[in-house]
Design a protein around this motif. Sequence first.
Motif, PDB file in Angstrom:
ATOM      1  N   ASN A   1       0.808  -1.228   0.000  1.00 37.66           N
ATOM      2  CA  ASN A   1       0.000   0.000   0.000  1.00 37.66           C
ATOM      3  C   ASN A   1       0.836   1.271   0.000  1.00 37.66           C
ATOM      4  O   ASN A   1       0.352   2.332  -0.388  1.00 37.66           O
ATOM      5  N   THR A   2       2.067   1.173   0.481  1.00 36.75           N
ATOM      6  CA  THR A   2       2.844   2.420   0.651  1.00 36.75           C
ATOM      7  C   THR A   2       3.982   2.594  -0.348  1.00 36.75           C
ATOM      8  O   THR A   2       4.436   3.710  -0.563  1.00 36.75           O
ATOM      9  N   TYR A   3       4.448   1.488  -0.970  1.00 39.34           N
ATOM     10  CA  TYR A   3       5.703   1.617  -1.738  1.00 39.34           C
ATOM     11  C   TYR A   3       5.580   2.578  -2.931  1.00 39.34           C
ATOM     12  O   TYR A   3       6.536   3.277  -3.270  1.00 39.34           O
ATOM     13  N   GLN A   4       4.363   2.648  -3.550  1.00 40.56           N
ATOM     14  CA  GLN A   4       4.244   3.488  -4.749  1.00 40.56           C
ATOM     15  C   GLN A   4       4.370   4.969  -4.422  1.00 40.56           C
ATOM     16  O   GLN A   4       5.083   5.703  -5.091  1.00 40.56           O
ATOM     17  N   ARG A   5       3.696   5.371  -3.338  1.00 39.69           N
ATOM     18  CA  ARG A   5       3.759   6.791  -2.957  1.00 39.69           C
ATOM     19  C   ARG A   5       5.169   7.166  -2.502  1.00 39.69           C
ATOM     20  O   ARG A   5       5.671   8.246  -2.812  1.00 39.69           O
TER      21      ARG A   5
ATOM     22  N   ASP B   1       1.382  17.037 -11.684  1.00 40.21           N
ATOM     23  CA  ASP B   1       2.288  16.533 -10.650  1.00 40.21           C
ATOM     24  C   ASP B   1       1.458  16.087  -9.442  1.00 40.21           C
ATOM     25  O   ASP B   1       0.810  16.910  -8.792  1.00 40.21           O
ATOM     26  N   VAL B   2       1.448  14.791  -9.147  1.00 40.83           N
ATOM     27  CA  VAL B   2       0.599  14.288  -8.047  1.00 40.83           C
ATOM     28  C   VAL B   2       1.437  13.823  -6.856  1.00 40.83           C
ATOM     29  O   VAL B   2       0.947  13.123  -5.987  1.00 40.83           O
ATOM     30  N   VAL B   3       2.701  14.235  -6.806  1.00 38.02           N
ATOM     31  CA  VAL B   3       3.572  13.776  -5.724  1.00 38.02           C
ATOM     32  C   VAL B   3       3.049  14.254  -4.372  1.00 38.02           C
ATOM     33  O   VAL B   3       2.767  15.435  -4.190  1.00 38.02           O
ATOM     34  N   GLY B   4       2.909  13.296  -3.448  1.00 41.10           N
ATOM     35  CA  GLY B   4       2.533  13.658  -2.078  1.00 41.10           C
ATOM     36  C   GLY B   4       1.076  14.053  -1.905  1.00 41.10           C
ATOM     37  O   GLY B   4       0.673  14.434  -0.818  1.00 41.10           O
ATOM     38  N   GLN B   5       0.262  13.966  -2.961  1.00 42.85           N
ATOM     39  CA  GLN B   5      -1.145  14.321  -2.806  1.00 42.85           C
ATOM     40  C   GLN B   5      -1.925  13.148  -2.221  1.00 42.85           C
ATOM     41  O   GLN B   5      -1.609  11.992  -2.500  1.00 42.85           O
TER      42      GLN B   5
ATOM     43  N   ARG C   1      -6.244   9.284  -4.602  1.00 43.55           N
ATOM     44  CA  ARG C   1      -5.808   8.923  -5.956  1.00 43.55           C
ATOM     45  C   ARG C   1      -6.137  10.058  -6.909  1.00 43.55           C
ATOM     46  O   ARG C   1      -7.119  10.008  -7.655  1.00 43.55           O
ATOM     47  N   PRO C   2      -5.323  11.113  -6.890  1.00 41.63           N
ATOM     48  CA  PRO C   2      -5.634  12.267  -7.733  1.00 41.63           C
ATOM     49  C   PRO C   2      -5.449  11.934  -9.217  1.00 41.63           C
ATOM     50  O   PRO C   2      -4.710  11.012  -9.569  1.00 41.63           O
TER      51      PRO C   2
END
Length: 902
Positions: free
Chosen positions: A234-238, A843-847, A850-851
């Motif tokens: 659940n966390t590795y992608q972010r 840019d969806v980094v850290g949002q 699931r933007p």
Amino acid sequence: MVKEDDKSTKLDKGKGKAVDTPDKKDGDPSKQNTGKSSTGAKKDKKDEPQEEELSEEDQQLKSELEMLVERLMEPNTELYKPSLEAIKNFIRTSTSSMTAVPKPLKFLRSHYPSMTELYEKWPAGDDKVALADVLSVLGMTYSDEDTLDSLKYRLLAPTEDLGSWGHEYVRHLALEIGAEYASRSEKEADTKDLTDLALSLVPFFLKHNAEADAVDLLLELEIIEELPPFLDENTYQRVGLYMVSMVPLLSPPDDKTTLETAHSIYRKFNKLAQAITLAIRLNDLDLIQEDFDATDDQVLKKQLAFLVSRQQIWLDTPDEDIGECLNNTNLSKYFAALGKELNILDPKTPEDIYKSHLESSRGGPGVTVDSAKQNLANSFVNSFVNAGFGTDKLMLVEDESNSWVFKNKDLGMLSATASIGMLHQWNVELGLGVVDKYTYANEDYIKAGAALAIGILNSGVRTEADSAMALLADESYLDSKSPHIRVSAIMGLGLAYAGSQRIELLDLLLPIVSDTSLSMHISAMAALSLGLIFVGSSNGDITSTILQTLMERDDSQLKDKWGRFLALGLALLFIGRQEDADATLETLKAVEHPIAKHTGVLVDACAYAGTGNVLKFQSMLHLCNEHIDSSEDEKKDDDLFQSYAVIGLALIAMGEDIGAEMALRQFGHLMHYGDGVIRKTVPLAMGLLSASNPQIKVYDTLSRYSHDNDIDVAINAIFAMGLVGAGTNNARLAQLLRQLASYYHRDPNSLFMVRIAQGLLHMGKGTLSVNPFHTDRSVLSRVATAGLVTVLVSLVDAKSFVLDSAHYLLYFLVTAMHPRFLITLDENLEPLPVNVRVGQAVDVVGQAGRPKTITGWQTQNTPVLLAYGERAELEDDEYISLSNTLEGLVILKKNPNWQGRD
């Protein structure tokens, strides 16, 4: 008024814990105070209004907390444990608004000093540890920034369950850990207790969607490589996305460590497409091979092969099908399929591009067009526009008696013949058949052009026959008596094997570099070709040979205009190598000729290409600040390093959007205040910064510069306009260039450059790009960068090279040319049309959540063209993409769980 008061009391009911007491000070007490002053109340009361303002509930809480603190002061040790438990309970269960300090913490604040004194007096034991636990939390609201009390008491009270104190506490602790680590590192003290504590915070951060905090903390403590064991599905992608996106903002060696850690995360979760992309960014051939061999799934292997071949990294494999993917063998087939789909297979003539009937004609009796120059421009425009399509209306015509080659003179014949290579780009078999007859020509220029055409044909693809090596390494070419044939063969080898690092070519070309009896032209081109072939490898043999040559050749030879390509050959070896170039830069200081300074700047700029390194950017700006008088003949070209520094600014900044924005601003200053040598290079740097990315502000500025009083500035601005719009068919740019064609109709040099820019703009009929970034703009292609920099270096002194007789240097752009398509393939590598949404990348980094990754999309059927900054995603879940980015050649697998459209 009464009603309003009524309202406020109703609202306040039941909110004793949520509303902070100071709010009441602003409201009621003002009335009380005015009342008091009129009746002459005692002023002593002013110091204690708090007592009266607390609600019953708050007053009760405060009294209970004070009683518990008093119990801790008493000698009865049996009361300590229940009292501390009760205090902990109050703190944990207090509800508060997001902005207010929780009530128990506020009420206990006044007791904090006495409780710390108490801690010092108590004997060691469980009670003392429990008190430290409470003090650590209270320290968050009380302590100064210098004392780091929360951390101090937390280290004295180790616990497994830090999260129970809440998110704000854990973040505060992380902040203090970072500060303490920095101060201990300066003193070189032991930091093991801090790293252990930091690692105990990581699971809490990951569980509460604060992946960025976890990464930042470990990065600050320089233990980012400890992160992978804490991650799950659940966390590795972010985490991976955040780590990769912060790399351009980190200084070495953190950037490399972060990429390596992100790579190991993707490998751990078997995301090989993402992993191999990062291995390519690291330029680690062993790691790429390891990722490539990590799967037995043949279809996935083919997808990985497409990703590797896009970077022009040459791997070997026994499997023939995968070999075809690695060698780009079918690139021309897919490109032709795209052309057919877009209905652009019909060849275009240069006149179709110029649209001369739209130019406001200023022709008159005094206007003489240099027909040879015009025909030469047509040769280039024809080759750029029809690149890769294998058909045109100039060169590849049936009527031999009226051959276009002979409508050019001298070196124009060379460039015209070489254009056949570009027309048949990537299609080696067909192209060789056409070029073959020119290799038997009597004129040296045509023979030389054929040699260059063979090199261009093979650029970016590999064939089993290895035709470029077989033909160009032959003595009749490589050791030819004619310097033109020799140079073309050397250039051809460089283009054909760019990025391949073939050892056989070392033995062929190194002796030419080191032979001081040869002309500088031949030696420099050999050095440049070696730089292309071994780009970004920091090869020791080539480095030492070029440095030796710089030391051995006498001053008059080093002053030769071709000497700059000897320097460039050395610089290309270090593209993206960062500190690896330091030793070479030191050695260059031993060379006394000014060329050493020019070379040093080039090497430094290339070493940090695409990194966005701020310190290097500043050092390049400092070089632009020097004023050098180069009017005397002896000092001619002494200021060349400033031109390289300007190109260096663009090279370093192009990896990162904010840096690129700032660089454009700096270029404006340089145009205002810089010397001529700087001003004429600024347009080229702007072109490099946004190659194939026509932004209005960039090409409008270039359009202004294209009318500059200094003709060198104008000519380079015109070329830069072509580079900015390369392969985009941008209508506004096309209109601006047509206006320039009529504006410069009397100046053959400027007109020639306008034609070249028009050819670049319509490159591949609008299907190609020369931007060196690919795979969602995350990977810098070293080979593409090398080709672009070579062309820009030749244009720094356009009148000596491109506008004189070395116009064939423009063909170095071929290494950067690549179709900007998205073609979806099935598992047998046959085109598979599917619906995709194409829109501007977001840019969806850290949002959170699931933007959406794209905005303003349109749904299209593949194959589609992707402009710079655009991203595609599949419309539905019918297929699963084997690549993490939809770009280039993407293999799709049928989704076994697909239920069909609703």
